[in-house]
Design a protein around this motif. Structure first.
Motif, PDB file in Angstrom:
ATOM      1  N   VAL A 174       0.848  -1.195   0.000  1.00 55.97           N
ATOM      2  CA  VAL A 174       0.000   0.000   0.000  1.00 55.97           C
ATOM      3  C   VAL A 174       0.886   1.247   0.000  1.00 55.97           C
ATOM      4  O   VAL A 174       1.898   1.305   0.692  1.00 55.97           O
ATOM      5  N   HIS A 175       0.483   2.243  -0.770  1.00 59.63           N
ATOM      6  CA  HIS A 175       1.279   3.459  -0.944  1.00 59.63           C
ATOM      7  C   HIS A 175       0.741   4.599  -0.070  1.00 59.63           C
ATOM      8  O   HIS A 175      -0.361   4.525   0.466  1.00 59.63           O
ATOM      9  N   ALA A 176       1.524   5.666   0.023  1.00 55.45           N
ATOM     10  CA  ALA A 176       1.085   6.865   0.746  1.00 55.45           C
ATOM     11  C   ALA A 176       1.580   8.096   0.010  1.00 55.45           C
ATOM     12  O   ALA A 176       2.789   8.306  -0.111  1.00 55.45           O
ATOM     13  N   ALA A 177       0.639   8.895  -0.491  1.00 55.27           N
ATOM     14  CA  ALA A 177       1.007  10.189  -1.061  1.00 55.27           C
ATOM     15  C   ALA A 177       1.376  11.150   0.049  1.00 55.27           C
ATOM     16  O   ALA A 177       2.163  12.079  -0.143  1.00 55.27           O
ATOM     17  N   GLY A 178       0.809  10.923   1.232  1.00 57.93           N
ATOM     18  CA  GLY A 178       1.151  11.730   2.395  1.00 57.93           C
ATOM     19  C   GLY A 178       0.958  10.938   3.672  1.00 57.93           C
ATOM     20  O   GLY A 178      -0.128  10.404   3.899  1.00 57.93           O
ATOM     21  N   ASN A 179       1.988  10.830   4.473  1.00 63.53           N
ATOM     22  CA  ASN A 179       1.888  10.190   5.783  1.00 63.53           C
ATOM     23  C   ASN A 179       2.794  10.955   6.744  1.00 63.53           C
ATOM     24  O   ASN A 179       3.642  11.748   6.305  1.00 63.53           O
ATOM     25  N   VAL A 180       2.625  10.719   8.023  1.00 62.98           N
ATOM     26  CA  VAL A 180       3.381  11.457   9.038  1.00 62.98           C
ATOM     27  C   VAL A 180       3.874  10.484  10.097  1.00 62.98           C
ATOM     28  O   VAL A 180       3.153   9.571  10.502  1.00 62.98           O
ATOM     29  N   ILE A 181       5.117  10.669  10.514  1.00 61.92           N
ATOM     30  CA  ILE A 181       5.604   9.981  11.707  1.00 61.92           C
ATOM     31  C   ILE A 181       6.088  11.047  12.684  1.00 61.92           C
ATOM     32  O   ILE A 181       6.558  12.109  12.276  1.00 61.92           O
TER      33      ILE A 181
END
Length: 555
Positions: A174-181
């Motif tokens: 699964v991909h993420a165009a925007g994610n945050v850690i």
């Protein structure tokens, strides 16, 4: 900016500390006779330990470990062993990275709580979350942080020392165009972002590192998440008329007096398969024994198994290839598109999604989730295939929930099932729902509306918003996510394989899609015609290997 394709596999998690057993000897003061050593008659533990105490291999009870903690430890141990067995992987212990022994010589630098704004393509990874010994997005990120000097050598042996938390855990592929850690990093170097990206593969990009409040957790303070799912419109075509699922849909429509309604729900596509079969015979008319082979082909749709084949394998593949061309040429009608949109609208609101995830019961309050919107775009043509973009906005999602929602809507439309069946699946009846392929799923971005409006302002911190990187994100999304999805489907026909498997699954599992609903499952089981089999994990879940065992939150 220079990038490398080096992707280092993360070290495995640190082994739990084991308290050494202390041997005790009771001496008899003032005597020369010692007490004979007593034999430990305690039965061996079921996992091979002797003794029987909780939490310690020597049998002594760990007083700091309660029954629930011990049960969770045992369950996690079993899940890890099962995951390793499925993958054929070998356990690797977490070891300090090179240079940790010299930590006293390293200059100590202040760490700051930050939010890391990033994008990634999930192809080739076993998911977002650190999952030793498998390759993960967090594993590559942590290695890059250490190499760039954002994490000290003293803290490089364990991500927990940096308080690493992810906003949304994405599954394998699964991909993420925007994610945050969020975590603690050393950010005094003005070129730290460039250095981090230089140590990451091109399919993972860090756009920004933003100072946050000291107590910030991107998981707890995220208000909602937006996901996108891409799929070709030909998945909404009905099952091949000779297939097992199609024949039972027709059979139960007649039996339940719903034939007229069933045919009306499939009216706009009723002539598609007969026309394609006619074109197939015409296209291959010069092939020897084509009539006999077409008869065998139709028979195979009834009795298809993963290894089934005709007498002429090459000609069979020609038939499948020609029909695949016809599917790619399909263009969804406005009536069919509206039916797709109506199906996805059934999920909007607060509902019990226990059937759309794993390890949840109907009475589990955490299975209740709120979907704010489910929108289906107008179709677009990519490489000759028509695609739909589906956008879902929700507060949070459980493991596999989005893919099962897509799978349910897909099958309801394909089988001419009343869309009310989706609402019925929120009830106490346990059913199996096929997961749509992970190929089409991507996290668009999380939202931090409350944090931005209140906490960030009060503490003079910058808001967390992907809008400021929209141009870079769009470019990344097109090159590393959209193009990969379209190209992979073109080469592998992932979506066609998924629906064909369900169409030929000779079992009562998906009979709730017929006009008889749940009653069809009960009838088949009562008559002994077919046994119940839950295909959710073992049969339909063909691409879930290596996902984090026991994790129930997708984001």
């Amino acid at each position: 900016m220079s990038t490398t394709n080096e992707a280092l596999a993360p070290p495995a998690a640190a082994p739990a500390p084991v308290s050494a057993a202390l041997a005790t000897t009771k001496a008899l003061a003032g005597t020369t006779q010692s007490k004979p050593q007593e034999r430990d008659s305690r039965a061996p533990h079921r996992d091979g330990r002797t003794g029987g105490g909780r939490g310690r291999p020597n049998g002594k009870r760990n007083k700091n470990m309660g029954r629930n903690d011990y049960t969770r430890m045992q369950d996690e141990s079993k899940r890890t062993a099962k995951r390793l067995k499925m993958e054929g992987g070998q356990r690797t212990e977490w070891k300090p990275r090179e240079g940790v022994a010299d930590e006293d010589k390293e200059e100590r630098k202040p760490k700051r709580k930050v939010a890391v704004m990033l994008s990634y393509c999930g192809t080739g990874y076993k998911g977002m979350q650190l999952n030793p010994p498998f390759k993960s997005i967090e594993g590559d990120l942590f290695e890059a942080f250490v190499k760039a000097g954002a994490i000290s050598r003293a803290n490089s042996d364990d991500p927990k020392k940096s308080a690493l938390v992810r906003c949304a855990r994405t599954d394998k592929g699964v991909h993420a165009a925007g994610n945050v850690i969020s975590l603690k990093l050393i950010i005094e170097d003005p070129d730290v972002i460039q250095k981090i990206n230089a140590n990451l593969p091109a399919q993972i990009r860090v756009w920004d590192i933003i100072r946050t409040t000291g107590s910030f957790s991107c998981y707890n303070l995220c208000d909602s998440r937006k996901y996108e799912y891409l799929l070709p419109t030909h998945v909404f075509l009905p099952p091949q008329p000779k297939s097992w699922l199609a024949s039972h849909c027709r059979k139960y429509a007649e039996k339940e007096g719903d034939l007229e309604g069933f045919l009306s729900r499939q009216k706009e596509v009723e002539g598609w398969w007969p026309e394609v079969m006619k074109k197939t015979a015409e296209h291959l008319k010069d092939e020897p024994n084509i009539e006999s082979l077409m008869a065998q082909f139709n028979k195979l749709q009834e009795d298809l198994t993963p290894t089934a084949m005709t007498d002429d394998e090459e000609l069979y593949r020609k038939i499948m290839g020609f029909q695949m061309q016809q599917k790619r040429a399909y263009r969804i009608s406005p009536e069919r598109l509206e039916r797709v949109r109506e199906a996805f609208r059934q999920f909007v609101g607060t509902n019990n999604f226990w059937n759309y995830t794993i390890d949840k019961s109907f009475k589990d309050p955490s299975a209740n989730r709120h979907i704010k919107s489910f929108e289906v775009s107008d179709p677009i043509i990519i490489n000759g295939t028509e695609w739909l973009s589906i956008h879902v906005h929700g507060q949070s999602f459980m493991m596999h929930q989005i893919r099962k929602m897509v799978g349910m809507a897909m099958m309801v439309v394909r089988c001419g099932t009343p869309v009310s069946r989706i609402k019925e699946a929120f009830g106490p009846r346990k059913i199996s729902i096929g997961k749509a392929p992970s190929l089409g799923l991507l996290l668009e971005y999380p939202l931090f509306e409350h944090y931005n409006a209140k906490m960030a302002k009060e503490n003079d911190r910058a808001p967390l918003d992907f809008a400021k990187y929209q141009e870079q994100v769009d470019k990344f999304k097109q090159e590393f996510i959209y193009d990969k999805i379209f190209d992979q489907e073109q080469k592998e026909n992932t979506f066609t394989s998924f629906v064909q498997y369900l169409d030929t699954f000779r079992n009562s599992t998906y009979m709730y899609l017929t006009s008889a609903g749940f009653k069809a499952i009960d009838d088949l089981r009562a008559n002994g015609e077919l046994e119940w089999k839950d295909a959710t994990q073992d049969d339909v879940d063909v691409d879930s290997e290596g996902e984090l065992a026991g994790a129930t939150e997708e984001g």
